[in-house]
Design a protein around this motif. Structure first.
Motif, PDB file in Angstrom:
ATOM      1  N   ALA A  66       0.677  -1.423   0.108  1.00  0.00           N
ATOM      2  CA  ALA A  66      -0.010   0.001  -0.060  1.00  0.00           C
ATOM      3  C   ALA A  66       0.701   1.355   0.132  1.00  0.00           C
ATOM      4  O   ALA A  66       0.507   2.169  -0.768  1.00  0.00           O
ATOM      5  CB  ALA A  66      -1.095   0.306   1.199  1.00  0.00           C
ATOM      6  N   PHE A  67       1.977   0.979   0.948  1.00  0.00           N
ATOM      7  CA  PHE A  67       2.695   2.547   0.873  1.00  0.00           C
ATOM      8  C   PHE A  67       3.554   2.643  -0.288  1.00  0.00           C
ATOM      9  O   PHE A  67       3.799   3.923  -0.980  1.00  0.00           O
ATOM     10  CB  PHE A  67       3.552   2.382   2.156  1.00  0.00           C
ATOM     11  N   MET A  68       3.769   1.608  -1.027  1.00  0.00           N
ATOM     12  CA  MET A  68       4.758   1.596  -2.090  1.00  0.00           C
ATOM     13  C   MET A  68       3.601   2.261  -3.317  1.00  0.00           C
ATOM     14  O   MET A  68       4.165   3.200  -4.104  1.00  0.00           O
ATOM     15  CB  MET A  68       5.317   0.343  -2.685  1.00  0.00           C
ATOM     16  N   ILE A  69       2.655   1.684  -3.479  1.00  0.00           N
ATOM     17  CA  ILE A  69       1.416   2.308  -4.410  1.00  0.00           C
ATOM     18  C   ILE A  69       1.265   3.605  -4.311  1.00  0.00           C
ATOM     19  O   ILE A  69       1.152   4.619  -5.090  1.00  0.00           O
ATOM     20  CB  ILE A  69       0.295   1.392  -4.529  1.00  0.00           C
ATOM     21  N   LEU A  70       0.950   3.951  -3.010  1.00  0.00           N
ATOM     22  CA  LEU A  70       0.465   5.635  -2.834  1.00  0.00           C
ATOM     23  C   LEU A  70       1.858   6.422  -2.923  1.00  0.00           C
ATOM     24  O   LEU A  70       1.828   7.613  -3.467  1.00  0.00           O
ATOM     25  CB  LEU A  70       0.295   5.861  -1.278  1.00  0.00           C
ATOM     26  N   SER A  71       3.060   5.701  -2.673  1.00  0.00           N
ATOM     27  CA  SER A  71       4.341   6.582  -3.184  1.00  0.00           C
ATOM     28  C   SER A  71       4.541   6.645  -4.699  1.00  0.00           C
ATOM     29  O   SER A  71       4.731   7.905  -5.133  1.00  0.00           O
ATOM     30  CB  SER A  71       5.601   5.927  -2.695  1.00  0.00           C
ATOM     31  N   GLY A  72       4.234   5.909  -5.389  1.00  0.00           N
ATOM     32  CA  GLY A  72       4.072   5.976  -6.858  1.00  0.00           C
ATOM     33  C   GLY A  72       3.136   6.949  -7.253  1.00  0.00           C
ATOM     34  O   GLY A  72       3.247   7.794  -8.300  1.00  0.00           O
ATOM     35  N   GLY A  78       3.017  14.366  -8.475  1.00  0.00           N
ATOM     36  CA  GLY A  78       3.965  15.616  -8.383  1.00  0.00           C
ATOM     37  C   GLY A  78       4.761  15.730  -9.771  1.00  0.00           C
ATOM     38  O   GLY A  78       5.175  17.089 -10.167  1.00  0.00           O
ATOM     39  N   ILE A  79       4.726  14.992 -10.518  1.00  0.00           N
ATOM     40  CA  ILE A  79       5.218  15.073 -11.963  1.00  0.00           C
ATOM     41  C   ILE A  79       4.289  15.851 -12.711  1.00  0.00           C
ATOM     42  O   ILE A  79       4.777  16.832 -13.471  1.00  0.00           O
ATOM     43  CB  ILE A  79       5.637  13.522 -12.567  1.00  0.00           C
ATOM     44  N   ILE A  80       3.041  15.589 -12.503  1.00  0.00           N
ATOM     45  CA  ILE A  80       2.046  16.218 -13.222  1.00  0.00           C
ATOM     46  C   ILE A  80       2.086  17.800 -12.944  1.00  0.00           C
ATOM     47  O   ILE A  80       2.232  18.842 -13.707  1.00  0.00           O
ATOM     48  CB  ILE A  80       0.720  15.950 -12.896  1.00  0.00           C
ATOM     49  N   ALA A  81       2.198  18.166 -11.605  1.00  0.00           N
ATOM     50  CA  ALA A  81       2.338  19.480 -11.032  1.00  0.00           C
ATOM     51  C   ALA A  81       3.622  20.056 -11.411  1.00  0.00           C
ATOM     52  O   ALA A  81       3.485  21.205 -11.766  1.00  0.00           O
ATOM     53  CB  ALA A  81       2.003  19.235  -9.559  1.00  0.00           C
ATOM     54  N   GLY A  82       4.564  19.173 -11.449  1.00  0.00           N
ATOM     55  CA  GLY A  82       5.875  19.687 -12.118  1.00  0.00           C
ATOM     56  C   GLY A  82       5.895  20.098 -13.357  1.00  0.00           C
ATOM     57  O   GLY A  82       6.477  21.408 -13.862  1.00  0.00           O
ATOM     58  N   ILE A  83       5.467  19.405 -14.196  1.00  0.00           N
ATOM     59  CA  ILE A  83       5.264  19.614 -15.625  1.00  0.00           C
ATOM     60  C   ILE A  83       4.441  20.933 -15.851  1.00  0.00           C
ATOM     61  O   ILE A  83       4.686  21.900 -16.623  1.00  0.00           O
ATOM     62  CB  ILE A  83       4.651  18.652 -16.525  1.00  0.00           C
ATOM     63  N   LEU A  84       3.356  21.307 -15.056  1.00  0.00           N
ATOM     64  CA  LEU A  84       2.259  22.221 -15.257  1.00  0.00           C
ATOM     65  C   LEU A  84       3.032  23.465 -14.564  1.00  0.00           C
ATOM     66  O   LEU A  84       2.741  24.801 -14.783  1.00  0.00           O
ATOM     67  CB  LEU A  84       1.114  22.043 -14.402  1.00  0.00           C
ATOM     68  N   SER A  85       3.942  23.250 -13.715  1.00  0.00           N
ATOM     69  CA  SER A  85       4.781  24.479 -13.185  1.00  0.00           C
ATOM     70  C   SER A  85       5.561  25.130 -14.164  1.00  0.00           C
ATOM     71  O   SER A  85       5.749  26.488 -13.868  1.00  0.00           O
ATOM     72  CB  SER A  85       5.702  24.321 -12.158  1.00  0.00           C
ATOM     73  N   PHE A  86       5.791  24.712 -15.432  1.00  0.00           N
ATOM     74  CA  PHE A  86       6.455  25.260 -16.394  1.00  0.00           C
ATOM     75  C   PHE A  86       5.615  26.254 -16.992  1.00  0.00           C
ATOM     76  O   PHE A  86       6.211  27.345 -17.517  1.00  0.00           O
ATOM     77  CB  PHE A  86       7.115  24.292 -17.400  1.00  0.00           C
ATOM     78  N   ILE A 103       5.983  19.582  -2.566  1.00  0.00           N
ATOM     79  CA  ILE A 103       5.148  18.647  -1.398  1.00  0.00           C
ATOM     80  C   ILE A 103       4.856  17.492  -1.603  1.00  0.00           C
ATOM     81  O   ILE A 103       5.069  16.246  -1.163  1.00  0.00           O
ATOM     82  CB  ILE A 103       3.798  19.530  -0.827  1.00  0.00           C
ATOM     83  N   MET A 104       4.354  17.260  -3.140  1.00  0.00           N
ATOM     84  CA  MET A 104       4.111  15.793  -3.601  1.00  0.00           C
ATOM     85  C   MET A 104       5.073  15.069  -3.603  1.00  0.00           C
ATOM     86  O   MET A 104       5.003  13.750  -3.295  1.00  0.00           O
ATOM     87  CB  MET A 104       3.260  16.031  -4.950  1.00  0.00           C
ATOM     88  N   PHE A 105       6.489  15.285  -3.879  1.00  0.00           N
ATOM     89  CA  PHE A 105       7.434  14.716  -3.762  1.00  0.00           C
ATOM     90  C   PHE A 105       7.973  14.086  -2.497  1.00  0.00           C
ATOM     91  O   PHE A 105       8.410  13.009  -1.976  1.00  0.00           O
ATOM     92  CB  PHE A 105       8.560  15.322  -4.639  1.00  0.00           C
ATOM     93  N   PHE A 106       7.735  15.166  -1.366  1.00  0.00           N
ATOM     94  CA  PHE A 106       8.151  14.765  -0.152  1.00  0.00           C
ATOM     95  C   PHE A 106       7.041  13.895   0.495  1.00  0.00           C
ATOM     96  O   PHE A 106       7.589  12.867   1.290  1.00  0.00           O
ATOM     97  CB  PHE A 106       8.215  16.075   0.742  1.00  0.00           C
TER      98      PHE A 106
END
Length: 174
Positions: A66-72, A78-86, A103-106
């Motif tokens: 469960a924690f590995m799935i939630l991490s992924g 976070g990747i989606i938010a990171g792409i949108l931050s450009f 925050i999502m990456f943390f």
């Protein structure tokens, strides 16, 4: 600022790939059982060249999965938010996407840390004593490397956020 976001996005993508590979492969632990080598992952275990599904519903397996799935999932968000931050949309002026990505990456780092800690603790204290000749294997190591990559992605995005805030004049007050 964009170089920090680019570095963070690179770390996040590599980290997410490593998370998926770590979760999907069967080499978290290798051991010798009845004279032959065996290995197991989060979903299957393999002995004598044949693999079987982990059908036991044991709490630490379920928690690690469960924690590995939630991490992924949080790393992907976070990747989606990171792409949108450009992109700079005026509709999101009060919502800083680089901060949200950091925050999502943390959060992803926290989830993978919990998964790895649970698996390590149970393996060393229970399974390690049950199987005399055992070791952690490469899928397990990829999980720890993914932890580092998601953590550094969070650091990069927080640095990008900090640079953006300082340029806007909204830096920290002393």
């Amino acid at each position: 600022m964009h170089s920090f976001m680019g570095g963070g996005l690179f770390c996040a993508m590599v980290g997410n790939i490593l998370l998926v590979v770590s979760m999907a492969t069967d080499y978290w632990m290798q051991y010798r059982l009845s004279g032959s080598f065996a290995h197991q992952g989060l979903w299957r275990y393999c002995m004598s060249g044949k693999c079987y599904m982990q059908t036991d519903s044991i709490a630490y397996w379920n928690a690690t999965r469960a924690f590995m799935i939630l991490s992924g999932m949080s790393c992907f968000a976070g990747i989606i938010a990171g792409i949108l931050s450009f992109a700079h949309f005026s509709a999101f002026e009060r919502f800083n996407r680089s901060f949200a990505a950091g925050i999502m990456f943390f959060i992803s780092t926290l989830f993978v840390l919990l998964a790895m800690a649970i698996y390590t603790g149970v393996t060393v204290n229970f399974l390690g004593k049950r199987f005399g000749d055992w070791r952690f294997s490469w899928s397990y190591i990829l999980g720890w490397v993914a932890l580092l990559m998601t953590f550094f992605a969070g650091i990069f995005y927080m640095c990008a956020y900090r640079m953006h805030e300082c340029r806007r004049g909204g830096g920290p007050t002393r």
